[in-house]
Design an enzyme around this catalytic site. Structure first.
Site: not given
Ligand code: SIN
Length: 280
Positions: A102, A104, A255, A271
């Protein structure tokens, strides 16, 4: 500033930078340029507080607040906790933030420009193996590998992206959270907002439909483009150490977090995501 290339065609390590300190403008410019060029940057051996993580991330733009509010740090909601750990019977973070390929937030109108992930705990490595690696692929290299007719055809297409594509694996959303993430439509080939390079913008996790194609044709084309992007020849696999900070470009890369560790092998990451422009 020293950059060490980690793979072809993406990813470099930035050597000798301490991200707990504020960066001067020249250092920031060098990092920003390398980032746009390489798609993934790795900083080893860092020790930063949430405030320092946020300060570094803000150099790249405005920060986003994730829709899963239960996993944000209470006093720093810009930070999403990704973890398989439990505290007082409750998960401390989202356990699966991306175990399929995917990019983000492709399911929103203005997907994140970049994500910056800080490793606080990593499953201990085995004799011959590390656990919980993250793999990255270059969607620019995937585009470049297409023949001119395919590039021209794909350039005419648009695709739908949905947070709810895989409800069986995705964290359940409340009605209010669902309304915050309606389906969106993006071009199948997007242009990098800084470099102007073209990238394939279809991913396994969130792309549900190519607009205007019959369902079986649409599914087949999504599968074909995902298989192309996920190819090993465009890949960098990051083997984490505690103290690593990784940042990746959500236009020029995809990723996947490798879920090869058990509940007793703790993984804890913080994150941030930096807001990006509408896709074009
Ligand atoms: C993510 O997809 O943002 C998280 C990746 C990881 O946990 O390695």
């Amino acid at each position: 500033m020293l950059f060490k290339q980690l793979a072809v065609p993406l990813a470099s390590e930035v050597v000798d930078v301490d991200l707990s300190r504020s960066l001067d403008d020249d250092s920031f410019k060098a990092i920003d340029e390398a980032f746009n060029d390489r798609g993934v940057l790795v900083f080893r051996g860092q020790q930063i507080t949430p405030e320092q993580h946020i300060r570094f991330s803000r150099r790249f733009g405005e920060l986003e607040i994730h829709v899963l509010k239960q996993y944000l740090l209470a006093d720093a909601p810009e930070i999403l906790v990704i973890s398989n750990m439990m505290k007082d019977g409750k998960p401390v973070g989202i356990a699966d933030a991306g175990q399929q390929w995917h990019t983000d937030l492709s399911y929103v109108e203005k997907p994140s420009r970049c994500s910056i992930l800080y490793a606080k705990e990593i499953p201990a490595p085995g004799r011959d193996q590390t656990y919980g690696d993250t793999c990255f692929v270059s969607t620019e290299a995937a585009y470049d590998s297409l023949d001119p007719d395919m590039k021209a055809y794909l350039g005419t297409l648009q695709a739908k992206h949905s947070y709810l594509k895989r409800p069986h694996i995705r964290k359940k959303l409340s009605e209010e959270q669902k309304q915050a993430v309606p389906d969106v439509i993006h071009p199948v080939i997007r242009t990098h907002p800084v470099t102007g390079r073209k990238c394939v913008y279809v991913n396994e996790s969130f792309t549900t439909e190519i607009i205007g194609l019959k369902p079986d044709e649409s599914d087949a084309l999504i599968r074909q483009l995902c298989a192309l992007c996920e190819s090993e020849r465009f890949m960098y696999r990051h083997k984490w150490r505690v103290g690593d900070i990784l940042m990746w470009d959500n236009c020029s890369t995809q990723h996947l977090a490798v879920a090869d560790y058990g509940p007793d092998q703790h993984r804890l990451m913080n994150r941030t995501t930096v807001a990006g422009p509408a896709v074009f």
